[in-house]
Scaffold this motif. Structure first.
Motif, PDB file in Angstrom:
ATOM      1  N   UNK A  20       8.522  10.642  -0.816  1.00 15.22           N
ATOM      2  CA  UNK A  20       7.865   9.858  -1.862  1.00 15.22           C
ATOM      3  C   UNK A  20       7.644   8.422  -1.384  1.00 15.22           C
ATOM      4  N   UNK A  21       8.678   7.787  -0.863  1.00  8.70           N
ATOM      5  CA  UNK A  21       8.547   6.418  -0.360  1.00  8.70           C
ATOM      6  C   UNK A  21       7.477   6.341   0.724  1.00  8.70           C
ATOM      7  N   UNK A  22       7.437   7.346   1.572  1.00  9.82           N
ATOM      8  CA  UNK A  22       6.449   7.352   2.659  1.00  9.82           C
ATOM      9  C   UNK A  22       5.034   7.366   2.095  1.00  9.82           C
ATOM     10  N   UNK A  23       4.781   8.186   1.085  1.00 10.93           N
ATOM     11  CA  UNK A  23       3.433   8.249   0.522  1.00 10.93           C
ATOM     12  C   UNK A  23       3.065   6.941  -0.170  1.00 10.93           C
ATOM     13  N   UNK A  24       4.029   6.335  -0.852  1.00 10.53           N
ATOM     14  CA  UNK A  24       3.756   5.059  -1.507  1.00 10.53           C
ATOM     15  C   UNK A  24       3.396   3.988  -0.478  1.00 10.53           C
ATOM     16  N   UNK A  25       4.208   3.887   0.563  1.00 10.45           N
ATOM     17  CA  UNK A  25       4.001   2.848   1.568  1.00 10.45           C
ATOM     18  C   UNK A  25       2.790   3.118   2.448  1.00 10.45           C
ATOM     19  N   UNK A  26       2.381   4.367   2.518  1.00 11.06           N
ATOM     20  CA  UNK A  26       1.222   4.709   3.328  1.00 11.06           C
ATOM     21  C   UNK A  26      -0.064   4.156   2.709  1.00 11.06           C
ATOM     22  N   UNK A  27      -0.036   3.940   1.393  1.00  7.99           N
ATOM     23  CA  UNK A  27      -1.206   3.399   0.703  1.00  7.99           C
ATOM     24  C   UNK A  27      -1.001   1.931   0.331  1.00  7.99           C
ATOM     25  N   UNK A  28       0.180   1.611  -0.190  1.00  6.30           N
ATOM     26  CA  UNK A  28       0.480   0.252  -0.645  1.00  6.30           C
ATOM     27  C   UNK A  28       1.456  -0.409   0.316  1.00  6.30           C
ATOM     28  N   UNK A  29       1.024  -1.427   1.029  1.00  2.00           N
ATOM     29  CA  UNK A  29       1.969  -2.130   1.917  1.00  2.00           C
ATOM     30  C   UNK A  29       3.079  -2.773   1.102  1.00  2.00           C
ATOM     31  N   UNK A  30       4.232  -2.913   1.712  1.00  2.00           N
ATOM     32  CA  UNK A  30       5.396  -3.453   1.014  1.00  2.00           C
ATOM     33  C   UNK A  30       5.129  -4.827   0.399  1.00  2.00           C
ATOM     34  N   UNK A  31       4.353  -5.645   1.067  1.00  2.00           N
ATOM     35  CA  UNK A  31       4.097  -6.987   0.554  1.00  2.00           C
ATOM     36  C   UNK A  31       3.189  -6.985  -0.682  1.00  2.00           C
ATOM     37  N   UNK A  32       2.595  -5.831  -0.986  1.00  2.00           N
ATOM     38  CA  UNK A  32       1.773  -5.720  -2.196  1.00  2.00           C
ATOM     39  C   UNK A  32       2.529  -5.007  -3.316  1.00  2.00           C
ATOM     40  N   UNK A  33       3.831  -4.849  -3.170  1.00  2.00           N
ATOM     41  CA  UNK A  33       4.669  -4.248  -4.196  1.00  2.00           C
ATOM     42  C   UNK A  33       5.613  -5.275  -4.790  1.00  2.00           C
ATOM     43  N   UNK A  34       5.880  -5.126  -6.080  1.00  2.00           N
ATOM     44  CA  UNK A  34       6.973  -5.836  -6.734  1.00  2.00           C
ATOM     45  C   UNK A  34       8.128  -4.855  -6.823  1.00  2.00           C
ATOM     46  N   UNK A  35       9.223  -5.128  -6.135  1.00  2.00           N
ATOM     47  CA  UNK A  35      10.337  -4.193  -6.037  1.00  2.00           C
ATOM     48  C   UNK A  35      11.584  -4.754  -6.718  1.00  2.00           C
ATOM     49  N   UNK A  36      12.589  -3.894  -6.942  1.00  2.00           N
ATOM     50  CA  UNK A  36      13.845  -4.399  -7.497  1.00  2.00           C
ATOM     51  C   UNK A  36      14.431  -5.557  -6.693  1.00  2.00           C
ATOM     52  N   UNK A  50      20.122   8.791  -2.927  1.00  2.00           N
ATOM     53  CA  UNK A  50      19.382   8.986  -1.680  1.00  2.00           C
ATOM     54  C   UNK A  50      18.751   7.706  -1.149  1.00  2.00           C
ATOM     55  N   UNK A  51      18.811   6.624  -1.923  1.00  2.00           N
ATOM     56  CA  UNK A  51      18.182   5.369  -1.505  1.00  2.00           C
ATOM     57  C   UNK A  51      19.209   4.243  -1.504  1.00  2.00           C
ATOM     58  N   UNK A  52      18.812   3.120  -0.940  1.00  2.00           N
ATOM     59  CA  UNK A  52      19.719   1.972  -0.879  1.00  2.00           C
ATOM     60  C   UNK A  52      19.049   0.762  -1.507  1.00  2.00           C
ATOM     61  N   UNK A  53      19.479  -0.424  -1.148  1.00  2.00           N
ATOM     62  CA  UNK A  53      18.957  -1.633  -1.773  1.00  2.00           C
ATOM     63  C   UNK A  53      17.495  -1.902  -1.433  1.00  2.00           C
ATOM     64  N   UNK A  54      16.912  -1.118  -0.530  1.00  2.00           N
ATOM     65  CA  UNK A  54      15.496  -1.260  -0.215  1.00  2.00           C
ATOM     66  C   UNK A  54      14.640  -0.307  -1.043  1.00  2.00           C
ATOM     67  N   UNK A  55      15.232   0.358  -2.051  1.00  2.00           N
ATOM     68  CA  UNK A  55      14.463   1.314  -2.858  1.00  2.00           C
ATOM     69  C   UNK A  55      13.262   0.627  -3.485  1.00  2.00           C
ATOM     70  N   UNK A  56      12.225   1.410  -3.693  1.00  2.00           N
ATOM     71  CA  UNK A  56      10.956   0.869  -4.173  1.00  2.00           C
ATOM     72  C   UNK A  56      10.791   0.968  -5.678  1.00  2.00           C
ATOM     73  N   UNK A  57      11.503   1.892  -6.333  1.00  2.00           N
ATOM     74  CA  UNK A  57      11.301   2.149  -7.748  1.00  2.00           C
ATOM     75  C   UNK A  57      12.374   1.480  -8.600  1.00  2.00           C
ATOM     76  N   UNK A  58      11.937   0.875  -9.695  1.00  2.06           N
ATOM     77  CA  UNK A  58      12.861   0.459 -10.735  1.00  2.06           C
ATOM     78  C   UNK A  58      13.286   1.715 -11.507  1.00  2.06           C
ATOM     79  N   UNK A  59      14.532   1.751 -11.958  1.00  2.00           N
ATOM     80  CA  UNK A  59      15.036   2.922 -12.677  1.00  2.00           C
ATOM     81  C   UNK A  59      15.470   2.526 -14.085  1.00  2.00           C
TER      82      UNK A  59
END
Length: 365
Positions: free
Chosen positions: A206-222, A268-277
Motif C-alpha cells: 500500500x505504501x509503495x503504491x501511494x509513494x509511487x504516485x505522490x512523492x513524500x514531500x507532497x504528503x501531510x503525514x503524522x 507493520x509500520x513505524x514512525x514513518x507511516x503515511x496514514x493517520x489512524x
C-alpha cells in the motif's frame, strides 16, 4: 487553539445561500467564541470545514445487477443506488476536498476481472454497460470497488489510477488546501469470493503504491503534525494542527478501518507511516477521529473538535435522507463543527428530492 476560523474565502464578500451561512455560524459556535474572537493568526488545518463524498469512486449497479441484488436484499439495495462524478470533477466543480476509496488487494490481477454478475448477465442474454473495457482489473495492484461480484462498477478500477487523477488535478491547482483521502482496506465479500486479508507485507505494498504516485514531500503525514512533540496526540492538543498555507498542494491519507486492520497496520509500520489512524483519544497517535453518527455522537464530536482533533462525520447514509428529503442529520453534522463532512449528495439526485450538502468553498486563491 489558534483564533482563526474560516469557511468562505478570506476577505471575500459573497452572499452565500442559507445552508452555507449556517455552516459557518455552526462551525464558529462549535469551536467556541475564543477561537473566533480575533483573526490574528494563520488558518490551521482543523479550522476549516470541508465537503467530502462517501465511496467517492462508486457507480450504481446496472439494472440487471440491481434486480439481482434486490431479489436477495430487498429494499436494502437502495443504499447503493448512487453514482459519483469522476474524482477530478468532484474536486473542480463540487468543491469536494476529501474522498473515500475502498481498497482490495490483488497482487496478481486475477481476483476481480470476472464479476459473477457479468457472467450471469451473459448467460441470461441481458444487455449491460461495458465492463472494464481497458482491462485494468486484470493488472496487478490494489483495486477500487465496493463489493466483489455485484457492486463493482467504479470510476477508477485501481487505486493507482485514482491517485493519479487526484494528483493531476492537484498539479493544476497547486494552492489548494490539503485533500484528505480516506482509505478503507477491505477484505469482505457477500458473494462467495475470497478477497485477500490485509496483513503482513500488504501494508508495504500500500505504501509503495501511494509513494509511487505522490512523492513524500507532497504528503501531510503524522510525523509532519507531530513535529518535535513526544506524541502525535500531545502535538494536536498542545501545539495544534499546522497552518494550511504550509501544506497547500498536498494530500493526507486517513485509514478508515478500526479494529483488526488498524492494529495490523500499526504493527507493520513505524514512525514513518503515511496514514493517520482513528484511535481512542487517549492513544498516543490520536489526531483524527471517525464519528459517523452526528445524531448519536453529537456531544462527543463537539468535545473532540473543541480539543483540537480532526473529526469526520456523515451527513447522510444509505440514501435515506435524500429519499425522505430530511435535513436533520445534515444540519446537525455541520453544527457539531466536524471538519470533514461526508455525503452521498454533494448535488441533488433529481430522481429522489432536492436534498444535498453544500459548504462554503475552501480557502483557496
Amino acid at each position: 487553539m489558534n483564533g482563526r476560523l474560516v469557511g468562505p474565502r478570506a476577505r471575500q464578500r459573497v452572499a452565500f445561500r442559507a445552508p452555507r451561512v449556517l455552516a459557518v455560524m455552526a462551525m464558529a459556535a462549535a469551536l467556541g467564541a475564543a477561537c473566533v474572537a480575533e483573526d490574528t493568526g494563520p488558518l490551521r488545518i482543523n479550522q476549516q470545514q470541508l465537503l467530502g463524498t462517501h465511496n467517492s469512486y462508486h457507480i450504481a449497479p446496472d439494472a440487471f445487477t440491481m434486480a439481482a441484488i434486490s431479489s436477495v436484499a430487498g429494499d436494502e439495495a437502495k443504499a447503493i443506488d448512487y453514482t459519483r462524478r469522476p474524482l477530478a470533477e468532484q474536486l473542480e466543480q463540487l468543491g469536494v476536498r476529501h474522498l473515500e476509496l475502498d481498497c482490495y488487494l490483488d497482487p496478481e490481477g486475477t481476483l476481480y476481472r470476472s464479476p459473477l454478475a457479468v457472467t450471469m448477465a451473459k448467460v441470461a442474454g441481458a444487455r449491460v454497460p461495458p465492463f472494464d473495457p481497458e482491462g485494468r482489473l486484470g493488472k496487478p495492484g490494489i483495486k477500487l470497488l465496493h463489493s466483489p461480484d455485484f457492486d463493482f462498477r467504479t470510476t477508477n478500477e485501481t487505486l493507482r489510477d485514482a491517485l493519479a487523477e487526484v494528483k493531476a488535478w492537484s498539479d493544476a491547482h497547486a494552492w489548494h488546501v490539503p485533500i484528505f483521502l480516506l482509505l478503507e482496506l477491505k477484505s469482505d465479500s457477500f458473494s462467495g469470493s475470497q478477497p485477500l486479508p490485509w496483513e503482513g507485507n500488504a501494508f508495504a505494498a500500500l505504501h509503495h503504491e501511494l509513494l509511487d504516485v505522490w512523492p513524500r514531500e507532497r504528503m501531510l503525514t503524522p510525523a509532519d503534525v507531530q513535529g518535535g512533540a513526544v506524541t502525535l496526540r500531545e502535538a494536536v492538543e498542545g501545539i495544534g494542527w499546522p497552518a494550511v498555507d504550509g501544506h497547500r498542494g498536498k494530500v493526507a491519507f486517513l485509514l478508515d478501518n478500526e479494529g483488526a486492520e488498524r492494529d495490523r497496520y500499526l504493527a507493520a509500520t513505524d514512525d514513518t507511516r503515511l496514514l493517520f489512524v482513528s484511535v481512542p483519544r487517549e492513544h498516543p497517535l490520536a489526531a483524527w477521529m471517525k464519528r459517523n453518527d452526528p445524531v448519536g455522537q453529537e456531544a462527543e464530536i463537539r468535545e473532540l473538535v473543541r480539543d483540537g482533533f480532526l473529526v469526520r462525520t456523515r451527513a447522510d447514509a444509505g440514501t435515506v435522507e435524500a429519499r425522505e428529503n430530511s435535513t436533520r442529520r445534515r444540519d446537525l453534522a455541520i453544527a457539531t463543527g466536524a471538519q470533514l463532512i461526508s455525503t452521498d449528495y454533494p448535488e441533488p439526485d433529481p430522481r429522489l428530492s432536492d436534498y444535498s450538502v453544500q459548504l462554503p468553498p475552501p480557502v483557496e486563491p
